[in-house]
Design a protein around this motif. Sequence first.
Motif, short mmCIF file in Angstrom:
data_model
loop_
_atom_site.label_atom_id
_atom_site.label_comp_id
_atom_site.label_asym_id
_atom_site.label_seq_id
_atom_site.Cartn_x
_atom_site.Cartn_y
_atom_site.Cartn_z
N ILE A 1 0.84 -1.20 0.00
CA ILE A 1 0.00 0.00 0.00
C ILE A 1 0.87 1.25 0.00
CG2 ILE A 1 -1.75 1.31 1.26
CD1 ILE A 1 -2.88 -1.39 2.19
N TYR A 2 1.98 1.24 0.76
CA TYR A 2 2.87 2.41 0.77
C TYR A 2 3.52 2.64 -0.60
CZ TYR A 2 2.44 2.61 5.86
OH TYR A 2 1.97 2.73 7.14
N ILE A 3 3.87 1.56 -1.28
CA ILE A 3 4.53 1.69 -2.59
C ILE A 3 3.53 2.11 -3.67
CG2 ILE A 3 5.66 0.37 -4.44
CD1 ILE A 3 7.00 -1.29 -2.18
N ASN A 4 2.36 1.46 -3.71
CA ASN A 4 1.40 1.68 -4.80
C ASN A 4 0.22 2.58 -4.42
OD1 ASN A 4 2.78 -0.14 -6.62
ND2 ASN A 4 2.04 -1.78 -5.29
N GLY A 5 0.08 2.89 -3.14
CA GLY A 5 -1.05 3.69 -2.68
C GLY A 5 -2.31 2.88 -2.46
N ARG A 6 -2.35 1.68 -3.03
CA ARG A 6 -3.53 0.81 -2.95
C ARG A 6 -3.17 -0.61 -3.34
NH1 ARG A 6 -7.48 1.21 -7.99
NH2 ARG A 6 -7.42 -1.01 -7.65
N THR A 7 -4.10 -1.52 -3.13
CA THR A 7 -3.92 -2.90 -3.56
C THR A 7 -4.56 -3.08 -4.94
OG1 THR A 7 -6.01 -3.65 -2.61
CG2 THR A 7 -4.06 -3.73 -1.18
N LEU A 8 -4.34 -4.21 -5.54
CA LEU A 8 -5.05 -4.56 -6.76
C LEU A 8 -6.52 -4.81 -6.41
CD1 LEU A 8 -2.55 -7.06 -8.43
CD2 LEU A 8 -3.00 -4.68 -9.07
N GLY A 9 -7.39 -4.58 -7.38
CA GLY A 9 -8.81 -4.82 -7.15
C GLY A 9 -9.13 -6.29 -7.08
N LYS A 10 -10.03 -6.64 -6.15
CA LYS A 10 -10.55 -8.02 -6.06
C LYS A 10 -11.94 -8.02 -6.66
CE LYS A 10 -9.49 -10.82 -2.92
NZ LYS A 10 -8.87 -11.74 -2.02
N PRO A 11 -12.20 -8.95 -7.58
CA PRO A 11 -13.50 -8.95 -8.28
C PRO A 11 -14.68 -9.32 -7.39
CG PRO A 11 -12.18 -10.83 -8.96
CD PRO A 11 -11.32 -10.01 -8.03
N ILE A 12 -15.78 -8.66 -7.65
CA ILE A 12 -17.06 -8.95 -7.01
C ILE A 12 -18.09 -9.10 -8.13
CG2 ILE A 12 -18.90 -8.08 -5.52
CD1 ILE A 12 -16.76 -6.55 -3.98
N THR A 13 -18.92 -10.14 -8.04
CA THR A 13 -19.97 -10.35 -9.03
C THR A 13 -21.30 -10.53 -8.30
OG1 THR A 13 -18.44 -11.43 -10.56
CG2 THR A 13 -20.79 -11.83 -10.91
N LEU A 14 -22.26 -9.68 -8.62
CA LEU A 14 -23.62 -9.82 -8.12
C LEU A 14 -24.45 -10.41 -9.24
CD1 LEU A 14 -24.03 -6.34 -6.39
CD2 LEU A 14 -23.33 -8.50 -5.35
N ARG A 15 -25.17 -11.48 -8.94
CA ARG A 15 -25.92 -12.19 -9.96
C ARG A 15 -27.41 -11.84 -9.90
NH1 ARG A 15 -23.75 -17.60 -7.75
NH2 ARG A 15 -24.23 -16.33 -5.97
N LEU A 16 -27.91 -11.43 -11.03
CA LEU A 16 -29.34 -11.17 -11.19
C LEU A 16 -29.92 -12.34 -11.97
CD1 LEU A 16 -29.15 -7.43 -12.26
CD2 LEU A 16 -29.56 -8.34 -9.97
N LYS A 17 -31.03 -12.87 -11.52
CA LYS A 17 -31.61 -14.03 -12.20
C LYS A 17 -33.07 -13.76 -12.56
CE LYS A 17 -32.81 -16.46 -7.96
NZ LYS A 17 -32.69 -17.67 -7.20
N ASN A 18 -33.59 -14.62 -13.40
CA ASN A 18 -34.98 -14.55 -13.85
C ASN A 18 -35.33 -13.18 -14.42
OD1 ASN A 18 -35.28 -17.18 -12.88
ND2 ASN A 18 -35.94 -16.46 -10.87
N CYS A 19 -34.41 -12.59 -15.15
CA CYS A 19 -34.65 -11.27 -15.74
C CYS A 19 -35.65 -11.39 -16.89
CB CYS A 19 -33.35 -10.64 -16.22
SG CYS A 19 -32.20 -10.27 -14.88
N GLN A 20 -36.70 -10.63 -16.80
CA GLN A 20 -37.73 -10.60 -17.83
C GLN A 20 -37.75 -9.21 -18.45
OE1 GLN A 20 -39.57 -13.37 -18.66
NE2 GLN A 20 -38.27 -14.43 -17.19
N LEU A 21 -37.60 -9.15 -19.74
CA LEU A 21 -37.65 -7.87 -20.43
C LEU A 21 -39.09 -7.55 -20.79
CD1 LEU A 21 -34.52 -8.35 -22.71
CD2 LEU A 21 -34.64 -7.38 -20.43
N GLY A 22 -39.36 -6.32 -21.13
CA GLY A 22 -40.70 -5.93 -21.52
C GLY A 22 -41.43 -5.14 -20.45
N PHE A 23 -40.78 -4.84 -19.33
CA PHE A 23 -41.38 -4.02 -18.29
C PHE A 23 -41.09 -2.54 -18.53
CE2 PHE A 23 -40.89 -8.11 -16.11
CZ PHE A 23 -42.15 -8.25 -15.55
N GLY A 24 -40.41 -2.25 -19.65
CA GLY A 24 -40.00 -0.88 -19.90
C GLY A 24 -38.75 -0.52 -19.14
N LYS A 25 -38.14 -1.51 -18.51
CA LYS A 25 -36.92 -1.29 -17.73
C LYS A 25 -35.87 -2.28 -18.22
CE LYS A 25 -39.48 0.11 -13.62
NZ LYS A 25 -39.72 -0.14 -12.20
#
Length: 177
Positions: A60-84
């Motif tokens: 952290i002292y050398i780079n100011g920060r760490t590398l990013g660790k991935p986060i994935t949020l899963r959305l399921k049963n997505c239905q289109l046609g709601f205007g959204k």
Amino acid sequence: MGKRIINLSLWIAFGLWLPAAAAEEDNLFFSGTLMSEPCVLDADDEQYELDFERVIDKDIYINGRTLGKPITLRLKNCQLGFGKDKVNITFSGNASIDPPGLLVVQGSEVQGLLVGLETTNGDPLQLHTTYDMGTLVKGANQIKFNAYLQGTPKALAARSIGLGAFNSALNFTVGYE
């Protein structure tokens, strides 16, 4: 002692019977809002825990920060046609002042350490701001971003980031347009 239990039981039984005898009709009302959202957040992602594991302060002292660790949020049963068909996300929590918009960590000895969020392309995601995260497709979708640790400018300059265990809580709200 046995008498007290019996007497108390009688009072409880009498207390439960008396309001029922004096009940009126139509004295309980319900209300709410039925909403239609295009997707459902996967139940496993409603409480997400990210462990940064062991972080070396020198990185952290050398780079100011760490590398990013991935986060994935899963959305399921997505239905289109709601205007959204677009999804957005807003993060909230105990925001830092310098630099602004990062998450302050909690720890008895850890000071000068923040949690930052960024897109998978490295663009910052500050707290209390809504970000467009893409267009939905029918079925399953994912919201991907990274979390990283960063020292505050003051702690980096003084090399005073405290060592030890830390934690932090972040809330997110998924919205649709």
